[in-house]
Design an enzyme around this catalytic site. Structure first.
Site, PDB file in Angstrom:
ATOM      1  N   HIS A   1     -32.381  23.161  29.718  1.00 39.71           N
ATOM      2  CA  HIS A   1     -31.428  24.080  30.371  1.00 39.71           C
ATOM      3  C   HIS A   1     -31.543  25.775  30.117  1.00 39.71           C
ATOM      4  CE1 HIS A   1     -29.212  24.104  26.096  1.00 39.71           C
ATOM      5  NE2 HIS A   1     -28.174  25.070  26.581  1.00 39.71           N
TER       6      HIS A   1
ATOM      7  N   CYS B  81     -24.152  29.128  21.250  1.00 40.99           N
ATOM      8  CA  CYS B  81     -24.931  28.802  21.218  1.00 40.99           C
ATOM      9  C   CYS B  81     -26.076  29.746  22.647  1.00 40.99           C
ATOM     10  CB  CYS B  81     -25.530  27.369  22.065  1.00 40.99           C
ATOM     11  SG  CYS B  81     -25.117  27.164  24.468  1.00 40.99           S
TER      12      CYS B  81
END
Length: 675
Positions: free
Chosen positions: A65, A191
């Protein structure tokens, strides 16, 4: 709002065998659906994100991603692999692959949907239904949440009834189980991209807490928003868990609590262990000394871990300052370069356009551009120092950081002074934050007390203690650069070339680049040579890979050959990151090769005496390059060396890995090459 995933974005028979091929196969579906504008640009962003941290998860899941300017709308493509594809998970290959694409400026509604999907991936019923699905349309509907993964409505009450009995176990020492309050934990997950791991870790911790009768409240610092935990919830917590790969925001809220500090993947893969560790620390009465900007991701345990974490933190602090400085470099440097292109180098000494400006004169416009660019360049050192301090100790450190950077300019300490000022400001603020204060003073500490005291301390240190020695060192460095000739210049060019090509946009690359642009703030013949060598070497990796994929196509996969076409433009534009997909796929052959080419280019550029007044632009700023022919010759030589080494090493590997009589040894293009 467009649908996140449709049937044409689902591949239930994904044939790819590598993660790069899988990403390309799914990305091609996105491009065909007009969700991605530039396939190669998007895949380069995916590869850059993958290089930060593997995206494989336990349970057979891969979630490549990224955020990308080449994505039109938040999109999800799903592939199911029968053989499995290695995405770096500890338990083996992934058979469920989700390619998540988010625009650079995605709206909160779409990102909320993506975060919801990330949470659902932690549900075994959901993943089982994905493995059992036979129709793309049905699988797409399942992922969108329009079809239930299983008859969960009947099972949910059972889960609730199972939870009601274990709760007394958490406090078995009490005589009345019903009166025992549950163990309470507050957690923060985050993250780098803030799309998937953040929310998966939150869901994993929540589920593990539910199973153990522990009350967990999670704050997700992701791309779908940042809603702070209520102060009362934090105050009532018995322990804190941080599962993060970027700095936790506003850490001071958790001061005085037992703390478990780990990476985000630990929150996904071993939540029960983290909860158990939090309980043990609470039982022992361990309290973490947390300052606003203190702490970093715990990347390992055992001897030497603290040293590793300090190195990681220091790199993060410095990169924070450099990343905020780069836009000022780009804007200011290119404006100055454009002014020279219009009015010549004498533009730098023109009178102020506030006093004299003639609309019809090109020299006036050149002077205007030069003075705007110079104003932007004037912020380089303060911004560098301010955001190094910010990376260390958050917003309270901004003021002393900027003040220290401004003083560095005043005492002529330059770029080195800015580095030291930022580190000093961050350290002073962190020290002040560790001092216990009465609750009535906490509200004014970040906005008044800390900036006041820290600015005074940093100012004293920069003016009286360290400023002059650093200025002397800066002057000595400048004199050394100006006096470089012969072998000394060549050696510096080799070092800069190696640094630019080792990690291609990473910390070493940024250090070399920051060293070069720092010299442009007060240009000298030596600093202009350094800038030329740095940009020339930085162009080599993508150009070399583009050339290698052109002359020996059979050594590269179809995906790499397509990336090679884009690498021509990226290399010519001084975008070193264009070589990252090749380095990620075959680091042992690509990285040493491009480093050798970069070293050759850096050495030749310095030997030829090429100079450069622009901090970026590649071949598009050739008119601003001193000795342009020799500069381009240096770039060409390094590109040839790097491409030749890549072809040689890959060819040797291919020949060695093919048994006698294997068509691979004779160059049969139908045989796949294992890099």
């Amino acid at each position: 709002m467009s649908e996140l995933i449709t049937a044409d974005l689902v591949d239930l028979d994904l044939s790819a065998t590598t993660k790069d091929a899988a990403a390309r196969s799914l990305a091609e579906r996105m491009a065909a659906a007009h969700r991605v504008t530039d396939l190669d640009g998007f895949l380069a962003d995916v590869a850059a994100r993958e290089a930060q941290m593997p995206t494989g998860l336990d349970g057979g899941i891969g979630i490549p991603h990224c955020r990308s300017e080449h994505v039109i709308a938040p999109t999800l493509a799903f592939g199911r692999s029968a053989a499995g594809i290695d995405f770096g998970a500890a338990d083996g290959p992934a058979d469920l692959i989700f390619l998540i694409a988010a625009p650079a400026g995605a709206d909160d509604d779409h990102l909320t949907i993506l975060s919801g999907l990330a949470r659902r991936l932690m549900d075994p019923e959901f993943t089982a239904a994905l493995r059992a699905g036979t129709e793309p349309a049905a699988v797409a509907a399942l992922i969108r949440g329009e079809e239930p993964a299983a008859p969960a409505s009947e099972e949910e009450p059972e889960r609730g009834s199972e939870q009601s009995e274990p709760e007394p176990v958490a406090g078995a020492e009490a005589a009345e189980p019903a009166a025992v309050a549950p163990f309470r934990i507050v957690a923060v997950t985050s993250c780098p991209t803030g799309i998937a791991h953040t929310y998966m870790a939150a869901e994993s911790l929540t589920a593990a807490g539910r199973d153990q009768g522990v009350e967990i409240t999670v704050e997700t610092q992701g791309s779908a928003g940042f809603t702070k935990l209520e102060a009362a919830v934090i105050a009532a917590a018995d322990a804190v868990i941080w599962a993060h790969d970027v700095e936790v925001r506003e850490k001071g809220r958790f001061r005085g609590k037992p703390l478990v500090d780990v990476g985000v993947k630990a929150g996904i893969n071993r939540p029960a262990e983290l909860i158990a560790e939090a309980r043990r620390k609470a039982e022992r009465g361990e309290v973490a000394a947390v300052a606003e900007g203190d702490g970093a991701t715990d990347s390992g345990d055992g001897p030497g871990a603290a040293h590793v974490r300090f190195g990681v933190r220091l790199r993060t602090y410095l990169m924070s300052g450099v990343s905020y400085m780069v836009p000022f470099v780009a804007a200011g440097g290119l404006l100055i370069a454009l002014s020279f292109a219009i009015g010549g180098y004498g533009t730098a000494s023109a009178a102020s356009v506030a006093d004299h400006f003639v609309w019809g004169e090109a020299d006036s416009w050149a002077a205007l551009l030069n003075q705007i660019g110079s104003a932007a360049f004037g912020f380089l050192v303060p911004v560098l120092a301010g955001y190094i301090a910010y990376g260390m100790a958050d917003r309270p450190a901004l003021v002393p950081g900027f003040v220290g950077g401004a003083i560095a300019l005043t005492v002529n300490a330059g770029f080195l002074g800015g580095l030291v000022a930022g580190l000093l400001a961050g350290a002073v603020v962190m020290a002040i934050q560790r001092v216990p204060v009465h609750a009535t003073l906490r509200g004014i500490m970040p906005v008044l007390v800390i900036p006041l005291i820290a600015s005074a301390v940093v100012g004293f240190l920069m003016f009286i203690v360290v400023g002059k020695p650093i200025a002397s060192l800066q002057n000595a460095l400048t004199d050394w650069l100006n006096g470089l000739s012969g072998s000394n210049a060549v050696i510096l060019g080799v070092v800069l070339g190696l640094m630019m090509c080792f990690d291609m946009g990473g910390p070493l690359n940024k250090v070399a680049y920051a060293f070069a642009v720092g010299g442009l703030a007060d240009p000298t013949p030596g600093s202009l040579k350094v800038m030329a060598a740095v940009m020339a070497a930085g162009m080599v990796p993508p150009l070399a890979m583009a050339l290698a994929t052109t002359v020996r196509r059979k050594l590269f996969t179809k995906t790499e050959r397509e990336n090679g076409r884009a690498a021509w433009v990226l290399g010519a534009s001084f975008i070193t990151e264009g070589a990252i997909p090749f380095a990620a796929a075959d680091p042992l052959r690509v990285i040493p090769s491009v480093m050798a080419g970069g070293a050759v280019t850096g050495a030749l550029s310095m030997a030829f005496g090429a100079t450069l007044r622009a901090p970026h632009g590649g071949v598009f700023v050739v008119p601003l390059i001193g000795e342009p022919f020799f500069y381009l010759l240096a770039v060409a030589a390094g590109t040839l060396v790097a491409a030749a080494l890549v072809v040689l090493l890959k060819g040797a590997r291919r020949t060695a890995s093919a048994p006698a009589g294997d068509p691979a040894a004779s160059g049969d293009s139908r045989v796949a090459v294992i890099a």
